[in-house]
Design a protein around this motif. Structure first.
Motif, PDB file in Angstrom:
ATOM      1  N   ASP A 735       0.745  -1.121   0.040  1.00  0.00           N
ATOM      2  CA  ASP A 735      -0.013  -0.028   0.058  1.00  0.00           C
ATOM      3  C   ASP A 735       0.766   1.177   0.019  1.00  0.00           C
ATOM      4  N   ARG A 736       0.462   2.253  -0.893  1.00  0.00           N
ATOM      5  CA  ARG A 736       1.280   3.394  -1.054  1.00  0.00           C
ATOM      6  C   ARG A 736       2.524   3.639  -1.773  1.00  0.00           C
ATOM      7  N   LYS A 737       2.981   2.258  -2.337  1.00  0.00           N
ATOM      8  CA  LYS A 737       4.083   2.096  -3.100  1.00  0.00           C
ATOM      9  C   LYS A 737       3.768   2.878  -4.371  1.00  0.00           C
ATOM     10  N   VAL A 738       4.681   3.813  -4.727  1.00  0.00           N
ATOM     11  CA  VAL A 738       4.710   4.767  -5.676  1.00  0.00           C
ATOM     12  C   VAL A 738       4.843   3.705  -7.268  1.00  0.00           C
ATOM     13  N   VAL A 739       3.825   3.972  -8.042  1.00  0.00           N
ATOM     14  CA  VAL A 739       3.721   3.174  -9.358  1.00  0.00           C
ATOM     15  C   VAL A 739       3.580   4.214 -10.567  1.00  0.00           C
ATOM     16  N   GLU A 740       4.509   4.391 -11.249  1.00  0.00           N
ATOM     17  CA  GLU A 740       4.307   5.418 -12.399  1.00  0.00           C
ATOM     18  C   GLU A 740       4.035   6.634 -11.986  1.00  0.00           C
ATOM     19  N   GLY A 741       4.556   6.982 -10.737  1.00  0.00           N
ATOM     20  CA  GLY A 741       4.697   8.324 -10.227  1.00  0.00           C
ATOM     21  C   GLY A 741       3.462   8.736  -9.131  1.00  0.00           C
ATOM     22  N   ARG A 742       2.637   7.482  -8.974  1.00  0.00           N
ATOM     23  CA  ARG A 742       1.524   7.913  -8.394  1.00  0.00           C
ATOM     24  C   ARG A 742       1.405   6.855  -7.154  1.00  0.00           C
ATOM     25  N   PRO A 743       0.731   7.162  -6.038  1.00  0.00           N
ATOM     26  CA  PRO A 743       0.919   6.249  -5.038  1.00  0.00           C
ATOM     27  C   PRO A 743      -0.177   5.271  -4.936  1.00  0.00           C
ATOM     28  N   MET A 744       0.107   3.842  -5.381  1.00  0.00           N
ATOM     29  CA  MET A 744      -0.589   2.915  -5.364  1.00  0.00           C
ATOM     30  C   MET A 744      -1.218   2.678  -4.141  1.00  0.00           C
TER      31      MET A 744
END
Length: 932
Positions: A735-744
């Motif tokens: 949770d909250r891992k940055v994927v393509e510039g957005r927090p997932m």
């Protein structure tokens, strides 16, 4: 020749070292002058830093890190006198760690050559072993004492120190063996010196001394083998080899028993070896194990081991002190532990209160307890209420000292002066620092009034105190008036009770009905007719005013609610108008393209001008309907082969592959092995592939189901299904891992219809004393830059930069330290710091309560919502529009339009079955339009 060459080289090196001019001495002098200049600059910088640190400590003596920096610099500069003074000051305020003590002891040992100096080192060792139970310090102490063996009573002194060391740390499973072996080596050395010269016959005295020395070593072996220690087998083998006689059966039995106990301890010791600092959970499990075994010495040792590595954990100190207070009850041991607790965690008020109570239990002198209380006031608590608690504990202690059978005494006067000082202290010192006294209900003054009324029979003083309490903003609360009334009822008279209740009726604003009822009850039991009439009139007038005020407040609240509803309705209308204008704009663009492509459509163009409302709003279904009509009747003067290619068809081309994919409904029975992933980028290409690579680290992925719109574009969320439940639980850690510039966002898969109140929020919403909240950060500040700033004030466990859903920083951050002490120091040093021309604000993390959605409002909103089953699972999508022309819709099925712009069934249509409309061809539709 080789020897001569070596001598020449050595001579040349010597001449260079002495600065011989013939061997390049000039250049060396230049280098030395440069290095000496650099050294002078560094020395000046260190002196300035030393002065700054000393000034900082004069302001805040409890700055732990500042003490450490000062000692490090002074030791580097060789300022022995200042260094000794700095260490002395720090040791008075804090227990020193093992490393600090060993450095101090080694420095003092180097300078101690005479007997008086050695005695000072002994005193220093005595202080060191009291701070923590450290095997290394005890071993160093015992070995240092061996150096004084030649003095009178030297051997006995060494043995005494070894015995004390064994009592303190001889049970240490991993480090106790070294101490036992050092003791045996010492006794073996004594045995060697007692041996007679070769060939000589020992005298009876020598023979007796030899026997007693051998017995000492035998006893040491037997004692050690009865204790569970690592490498017990090696010690047993050494004893077998050393002893000329067989090992006694009792020793073998105790050895086997110790081995069994060691096997039980090994899992806990291995857990400690494999764990990362601070190992608090592992130590707690070990403590629970020893508590069940019930050996006080081993319980004390494991607590001390845990505290040596977690000395700044107040809860651990509190549990240890509670065990000592209730179980061991040994004065020296109990008071020493309490003293170390408050020196390690001076900001924790609970430890100070425990210490004061322990001192009172063990009969410590009143002057010492008073001095300790004064130290507590200067400890720097982090909340205003902490000062109220410590004052109350001290006042309780003073109250217990007073003999109230006497009219006046020294203790009573001291208690009264302490009450007065407490009230003044909270008003000035605490309120100035925290902008609040910490005692809004005036509990200390209430207790003072109770003491005066009940124990001193001084109701006049109690009334003065209650009058003061009411003037501090408490007169509007019914419970405060009733507390005063109960005191008057018990120790005063009816006249003052009546007076208090009349004032309460006039002033109370929270529960006036309750106060009125109490007044009427008093008059019903004790009052005259005049008193009853006056009370009834007063209560009726007061309740009438209260009801009037409440009605006005309700009207005002209702007006505000109506305003909010109107604003919400305006916002809805404005959104609807914007949406309509966007659709109209698209229609105009579509009309323009259509006019450009139409070469023969003059009649059709007139038809459009006459009936603009019949044009569909740019969605593909309307254009498809027109095409079908053209093929059958040629209404618009077009033939089939000349049909233009509409823009809508062009838009559909890239998404045909997504539309062809069959829709898979989510199986709610697999919620436990599924996670819901959202806030992904809409522009993500091949989300299945990318997310599978990401989530495979958590376990085997069974299926990834991205959700696409009707156009075939990715909607930014998906379902990830695993083979096992533990994999899904592990995936929540992403949770909250940055994927393509957005927090997932990764959350459990929960049906909101069945669990409407379910909400995932992974962060604490309560006070966290070990965590900081930082605001005002520049948006360009990175996590690494912030960590470099924060780690100067303690060990940083985690840093979280707050971002919005798009991953953009908001200038906020949470920084988690290992303990409360480091966080408190960081607040003092970082608040108001400037970072990239931004002044930041730093405070202890205490988030406001999260507001839950108002279910009543949600219910009202749902009254206007369309039932989901009318339009399918996702409402009315583009592919679910009716193919029937609007003219026919108006004739056959009139509908009501709801406030939110969605269509609802009328009551008649929802309750009564309707006949299916007769199927009509496109030609019939066209005729109907022409006849309209």
């Amino acid at each position: 020749m080789a020897a001569a060459g070596a001598e020449a080289a050595a001579e040349e090196e010597k001449r260079m070292a002495e600065g011989d001019p013939e061997s390049g001495g000039d250049s060396d002098d230049e280098g030395e002058s440069d290095s000496s200049g650099d050294g002078e600059d560094e020395e000046k910088e260190n002196e300035a830093e030393i002065q700054r640190l000393e000034e900082q400590l004069s302001i805040n003596a409890f700055d732990y890190n500042c003490h450490l920096d000062l000692i490090k610099l002074l030791r580097q500069e060789g300022e022995l006198v200042k260094l000794r003074r700095a260490r002395q000051k720090m040791s008075e305020l804090f227990p020193l760690t093992e490393e600090i003590w060993l450095d101090w002891l080694k420095d003092e040992i180097k300078m101690a050559s005479e007997i008086p100096e050695r005695e000072k080192v002994y005193e220093l060792f005595e202080r060191a072993v009291k701070d923590y139970i450290c095997p290394e310090i005890w071993l160093e102490y015992a070995q240092y004492s061996i150096g004084g063996i030649g003095q009178e009573g030297g051997i006995e002194k060494v043995r005494s120190i070894f015995e004390r060391a064994l009592t303190a740390v001889g049970l240490h499973v991993t480090k106790g063996t070294a101490l036992w072996e050092a003791y045996r080596e010492f006794e073996n050395a004594i045995l060697e010196t007692a041996q007679p010269a070769p060939g000589s016959v020992p005298s009876p005295e020598q023979q007796q001394m030899l026997c007693s020395q051998l017995e000492r070593i035998h006893t040491l072996f037997r004692r050690q083998l009865g204790i569970p220690l690592l490498d017990m087998e090696a010690s047993y083998a050494e004893y077998e080899e050393w002893s000329e006689d067989p090992i006694p059966e009792t020793t073998i039995k105790s050895y086997k028993k110790a081995l069994q106990q060691l096997e039980k301890c090994k899992p806990y010791e291995e857990a400690l070896l494999g764990a990362e600092t601070p190992k608090l959970a592992e130590y707690q499990a070990y403590i629970d194990f020893e508590m069940k075994a019930g050996d006080p010495a081993r319980i004390q040792l494991i607590y001390e081991r845990a505290l040596a590595e977690n000395c700044l954990v107040p809860d651990l100190w509190a549990r240890y002190n509670q065990y000592l207070d209730r179980q061991l009850k040994v004065k020296e041991l109990v008071l020493s532990a309490h003293d170390r607790a408050v020196r390690n965690c001076p900001w924790t008020v609970g430890l100070w209160i425990q210490y004061l109570l322990a001192m009172e239990r063990h009969g410590v002198d009143h002057c010492i307890i008073s001095d300790m209380f004064e130290k507590a006031l200067n400890a720097g608590f982090i909340q205003a209420t902490d000062y109220v608690e410590i004052w109350q504990a001290y006042l309780d202690y003073l109250r217990r000292r007073v003999d109230f059978t006497q009219d006046s005494s020294k203790e009573l006067e001291e208690l009264r002066s302490a009450f007065a000082r407490a009230v003044e202290y909270l008003k000035q010192e605490v309120e100035e620092r925290f902008s609040e006294s910490g005692d809004p209900s005036c509990t200390i003054m209430q207790n003072w009034a109770r003491v005066e009324a009940r124990l001193c029979n001084n109701m006049q003083k109690a009334r003065e105190l209650w009058d003061n309490i009411m003037t501090k903003g408490n007169a509007k609360y019914a419970n405060m008036w009733l507390e005063y009334y109960n005191l008057e009822r018990a120790h005063g008279d009816t006249q003052h009770c009546r007076k208090a209740l009349h004032r309460a009726v006039q002033c109370t604003s929270d529960y006036p009905e309750h106060v009125c009822e109490v007044l009427l009850t008093l008059e019903r039991i004790e009052g005259t007719l005049e008193d009853w009439d006056a009370a009834v009139q007063k209560t009726e007038n007061r309740l009438a005013r209260v009801n009037e005020q409440r009605a006005k407040a309700a009207e005002k609240e209702a007006a505000l609610a109506r305003q909010e509803e109107e604003k919400a309705e305006q916002r809805k209308q404005s959104r609807a108008e914007k949406k309509a204008s966007k659709k109209a704009k698209k229609n105009r663009i579509g009309e323009k393209r259509k006019a450009d492509d139409d070469d023969e459509g003059e009649w059709g163009q007139e038809e459009e001008e006459e009936q603009p409302s019949k044009r569909h709003k740019g969605d593909g279904d309307g254009l498809l309907l027109e095409e079908d009509m053209e093929l059958e009747t040629g209404l618009f003067g077009r033939s089939g082969p000349e049909k233009p290619d509409h823009p809508t068809n062009q838009k559909e081309k890239p998404s045909t592959s997504r539309k062809d994919i069959p829709k898979v409904l989510h199986d709610s029975s697999k919620d436990n092995i599924t996670v819901f992933v959202s806030n992904l980028s809409y522009n993500m290409t091949d989300p299945e592939v990318k997310l599978k690579e990401l989530f495979e680290s958590c376990g085997e992925v069974a299926q990834i189901r991205p959700v696409f719109s009707n156009k075939g574009t990715f909607r930014g969320y998906c379902y990830v299904e695993f083979k096992e439940e533990k994999c899904a639980l592990q995936a929540l850690g992403l949770d909250r891992k940055v994927v393509e510039g957005r927090p997932m966002f990764v959350s459990p898969c929960v049906d909101k219809n069945k669990n409407p109140d379910f909400k995932v929020f992974r962060y604490s919403t309560t006070l966290e004393k070990h965590k900081l909240f930082i605001s005002g950060l520049p948006f360009s500040c990175t996590k690494e830059e912030l960590e470099d700033i924060c780690k100067a004030h303690g060990n940083v466990k985690d840093i979280r930069l707050v971002t919005n859903r798009a991953g953009k920083p908001k200038g906020l951050a949470y920084v988690e330290y290992e303990n409360e002490a480091q966080a408190s120091q960081a607040v003092l040093k970082m608040d108001g710091l400037t970072i990239k021309e931004h002044v930041i604000k730093v405070a202890i993390s205490n988030p406001p309560l999260r507001k839950l959605p108002d279910k009543a409002e949600a219910g009202r909103a749902s009254q206007f919502a369309v039932p989901r089953q009318i339009y399918g699972a996702r409402g009315k999508g583009r592919t679910q529009l009716s193919m029937m022309p609007r003219a026919l819709l108006r004739q056959s099925n009139p509908v009501a339009k709801a406030e939110n712009g969605m269509v609802q069934n009328s009551p008649a249509t929802s309750s009564e079955p309707t006949e299916e409309p007769k199927k009509m061809s496109n030609a019939d539709f066209a005729k109907m339009l022409l006849n309209k």
